[in-house]
Structures are given as C-alpha cells and as structure tokens.
Design an enzyme around this catalytic site. Structure first.
Site, mmCIF file in Angstrom:
data_model
loop_
_atom_site.group_PDB
_atom_site.id
_atom_site.type_symbol
_atom_site.label_atom_id
_atom_site.label_comp_id
_atom_site.label_asym_id
_atom_site.label_seq_id
_atom_site.Cartn_x
_atom_site.Cartn_y
_atom_site.Cartn_z
ATOM 1 N N TYR A 72 0.833 -1.194 0.000
ATOM 2 C CA TYR A 72 0.000 0.000 0.000
ATOM 3 C C TYR A 72 0.867 1.243 0.000
ATOM 4 O O TYR A 72 2.082 1.182 0.191
ATOM 5 C CB TYR A 72 -0.943 0.001 1.208
ATOM 6 C CG TYR A 72 -0.279 0.358 2.531
ATOM 7 C CD1 TYR A 72 -0.426 1.629 3.090
ATOM 8 C CD2 TYR A 72 0.495 -0.575 3.223
ATOM 9 C CE1 TYR A 72 0.179 1.954 4.300
ATOM 10 C CE2 TYR A 72 1.096 -0.253 4.425
ATOM 11 C CZ TYR A 72 0.933 1.013 4.959
ATOM 12 O OH TYR A 72 1.532 1.333 6.140
ATOM 13 N N ARG A 101 8.244 4.596 -4.512
ATOM 14 C CA ARG A 101 8.255 3.676 -3.368
ATOM 15 C C ARG A 101 7.221 2.574 -3.556
ATOM 16 O O ARG A 101 7.482 1.403 -3.225
ATOM 17 C CB ARG A 101 8.010 4.434 -2.067
ATOM 18 C CG ARG A 101 8.091 3.548 -0.834
ATOM 19 C CD ARG A 101 8.057 4.340 0.454
ATOM 20 N NE ARG A 101 6.774 4.985 0.675
ATOM 21 C CZ ARG A 101 6.470 5.699 1.760
ATOM 22 N NH1 ARG A 101 7.392 5.871 2.714
ATOM 23 N NH2 ARG A 101 5.296 6.263 1.908
ATOM 24 N N ARG A 113 -6.931 -20.572 -2.178
ATOM 25 C CA ARG A 113 -5.988 -20.365 -1.089
ATOM 26 C C ARG A 113 -4.842 -21.371 -1.143
ATOM 27 O O ARG A 113 -5.044 -22.573 -0.944
ATOM 28 C CB ARG A 113 -6.694 -20.457 0.267
ATOM 29 C CG ARG A 113 -5.783 -20.051 1.434
ATOM 30 C CD ARG A 113 -6.458 -20.259 2.774
ATOM 31 N NE ARG A 113 -5.661 -19.693 3.864
ATOM 32 C CZ ARG A 113 -4.599 -20.290 4.404
ATOM 33 N NH1 ARG A 113 -4.197 -21.482 3.969
ATOM 34 N NH2 ARG A 113 -3.932 -19.694 5.387
ATOM 35 N N HIS A 168 -0.237 -21.171 -0.584
ATOM 36 C CA HIS A 168 0.817 -20.241 -0.208
ATOM 37 C C HIS A 168 1.645 -19.767 -1.402
ATOM 38 O O HIS A 168 2.060 -18.607 -1.430
ATOM 39 C CB HIS A 168 1.725 -20.880 0.844
ATOM 40 C CG HIS A 168 1.128 -20.877 2.221
ATOM 41 N ND1 HIS A 168 0.101 -21.708 2.581
ATOM 42 C CD2 HIS A 168 1.413 -20.124 3.315
ATOM 43 C CE1 HIS A 168 -0.227 -21.480 3.847
ATOM 44 N NE2 HIS A 168 0.547 -20.519 4.316
ATOM 45 N N LYS A 201 6.476 -1.752 1.971
ATOM 46 C CA LYS A 201 5.293 -1.172 2.611
ATOM 47 C C LYS A 201 4.128 -2.154 2.451
ATOM 48 O O LYS A 201 3.222 -1.974 1.625
ATOM 49 C CB LYS A 201 4.973 0.196 2.009
ATOM 50 C CG LYS A 201 4.107 1.077 2.915
ATOM 51 C CD LYS A 201 4.102 2.511 2.419
ATOM 52 C CE LYS A 201 3.165 3.391 3.218
ATOM 53 N NZ LYS A 201 3.582 3.564 4.623
ATOM 54 N N GLU A 249 12.291 2.938 14.314
ATOM 55 C CA GLU A 249 11.328 3.906 13.790
ATOM 56 C C GLU A 249 10.072 3.872 14.647
ATOM 57 O O GLU A 249 9.963 3.079 15.588
ATOM 58 C CB GLU A 249 10.983 3.600 12.329
ATOM 59 C CG GLU A 249 10.421 2.208 12.092
ATOM 60 C CD GLU A 249 10.226 1.898 10.612
ATOM 61 O OE1 GLU A 249 10.271 2.816 9.777
ATOM 62 O OE2 GLU A 249 10.017 0.705 10.300
ATOM 63 N N LEU A 293 11.219 1.673 7.076
ATOM 64 C CA LEU A 293 10.582 2.054 5.825
ATOM 65 C C LEU A 293 11.292 3.295 5.267
ATOM 66 O O LEU A 293 11.593 4.218 6.029
ATOM 67 C CB LEU A 293 9.107 2.372 6.072
ATOM 68 C CG LEU A 293 8.299 2.755 4.837
ATOM 69 C CD1 LEU A 293 8.042 1.528 3.969
ATOM 70 C CD2 LEU A 293 6.993 3.410 5.233
#
Length: 287
Positions: free
Chosen positions: A33, A52, A101, A103, A148, A180, A204
């Site tokens: 995101y 980014r 579903r 992995h 992120k 952070e 980040l």
C-alpha cells in the site's frame, strides 16, 4: 463528501466495494500500500511516493503495470468527493489478486486487486505546539520493513500497547537501538546535530524522511544516519517524528524520559516551519 472509491477499474460508493474472501490480501496480507497526502487537492511528492510503491510491488513480486494511471485516478476521486480544494490523504492498496488459497503464487492469469480511496486530512495542532508523548516497544517485526506491506499486525499491536501506556505513538527499539515509530521515522537532535536510523531493511524509506534530509542540507543543519541508542536518549535535546500524516511532530516525552525542556525544541520548530513553507511553495506552483 460522497465517499466514493476506486475498485478494480470502477468508481463506486465505498459501501458497495466487495472484497472476495479469496483475495490474497484478505487471506495472507499479500499486498502493498501507499499513503499520499494531498495539500489543497495536490498530491505532495507524488513521484517519490509512486517510486516507493513500485519498489514495494517489485520486492513483493506483484506484477502490476498500471501505476501510470494512479495520479489520474486520485485526481478523479478528489473531484468526485469534493476534496479537490482541501487537504486529504489518498490510500492505495494493491494485492496479488483472487485465487484458491495456497501459499505459493498463482499463475499469471490472476490480476492484482486495486483499491484507492481519499479521505479528509486533519492534524491536531496541539501535537505541533505542545508535542506528544511516546512509548518504547520491542521491535519484533520481520526483516523487510522496507516493503510497505499491508501486513501490519505488529504495528497495530505496538500502537495499541503505546495507547495503553497513555502515549500517542509507539517507538520501536531493537537490540537497544531506536529503529522507527509505528508509522513514522524517528529523529533525535543533540548539540545541534540531527540523528536518525540508517536506511535499509530495518525501516521504511519514508518520503518525509527524504524531505527532512533535503531541508537540513538547505538550512545547514548537520544530519547523520547514525543509530540512536535508547540508553543515550536522556542526552538528546530534541526528538521528533516524521511521516506523511505526522508531518514533523515534536516528541516531549519517551517513556519516563522528558526530552530537553519538555517542550518542542528550536531545531524541530525550524524544520517544521521549513516543511510548511515547502508545502506552500508546491501549492503556488499550481495556482
């Protein structure tokens, strides 16, 4: 405000967005995101945020090739929601998509899920004038904090722990070193010199962090990527958090330590004012 969102090619009321239970973002947190602040309807440092986002997509190996459309989508959403002349945030989430579903990655026929929304932005002015309290939290996150990812359970738990301690935000500490904040970069100031954790996979790569480095250079304020040891925090004159929705927020207390005089420090205030001037300069470019 109409509360309209963008979902997989369509603009619709947010209440009508339906996420498949087989979406890998829902099942695994398999997505990334980005959050971009829009001052007066103008995305701030958009190209840096987009870079980014593309980095996170590449590192997560999500094949999304329509990032060039995002600015137009945000602009449409701002206009449709009546935020094109206001301060707001744009939230962009891209997951690997919907499939059975399992992995390992699905085949290339699965397309990423794209969700974008905008919301009004407001920063409590008392955070700037009075500063905030923070609390240290043990940093037990994975070693790819440079991605992120939407998988933010560790950050959520840390932020709640900080709230339970009466703090505004948690500050992660790993092996005695401040890394952070739960959703910010952390900067300390000692004897006129600014310190922050080095870039890498432990933090980040904050866009606001990048801006602060540029501002320090322009203002002749020394700044170094040198880790801040928690055992040395009492020797720091100032501490502040920086991020898209925090801007530059002074910290006046960390756990039991009062930072400096317990009020926002002079260099933090200089940087905050310079940041606001930069915001205003960006606005003037589009008037």
């Amino acid at each position: 405000m109409n509360n309209l969102a963008y979902y997989n090619g369509t603009y619709m009321p947010k209440s009508e967005v339906k996420i498949s239970p087989d979406d890998r973002g829902f099942l695994f947190g398999d997505g990334v995101y980005e959050v971009i602040i829009c001052y007066h309807g103008l995305p701030f440092y958009f190209e840096e945020h987009l870079k980014r986002l593309e980095y996170s997509l590449k590192e997560a190996r999500i094949n999304f090739y329509r990032s060039h459309e995002i600015l137009d989508i945000i602009s449409v959403l701002l206009r449709m929601n009546g935020l094109d002349n206001s301060d707001s945030t744009a939230y962009i989430q891209i997951t690997r998509g919907v499939c059975e579903r399992k992995h390992h990655f699905p085949d290339n026929t699965v397309t990423p899920t794209v969700y974008i929304t905008v919301n009004p932005f407001y920063l409590n002015p008392s955070y700037i004038t009075d500063g905030i309290k923070t609390a240290t939290i043990q940093d037990v996150r994975w070693n790819r904090c440079d991605i992120k990812s939407v998988n933010l359970l560790a950050n959520v738990l840390a932020q709640q722990e900080a709230f339970d301690k009466g703090a505004n935000e948690g500050i992660f500490v790993k092996n005695g070193i401040i890394t952070e904040g739960t959703h910010t970069s952390v900067f300390g100031i000692r004897k006129g010199v600014v310190f922050t954790h080095p870039a890498g996979n432990q933090i980040l790569p904050s866009i606001t962090r990048l801006i602060i480095f540029d501002l320090c250079i322009k203002l002749n304020i020394p700044i170094f990527e040198i880790p801040i040891k928690i055992e040395e925090i009492s020797t720091f004159d100032e501490l502040f958090l920086a991020g898209t929705t925090r801007e530059i927020t002074p910290v006046v207390q960390l756990d039991e330590y009062i930072i400096g005089k317990g009020t926002p420090g002079p260099i933090t205030q200089i940087l905050y004012n310079a940041f606001q001037n930069l915001v205003n300069e960006k606005k003037l470019l589009f008037i």
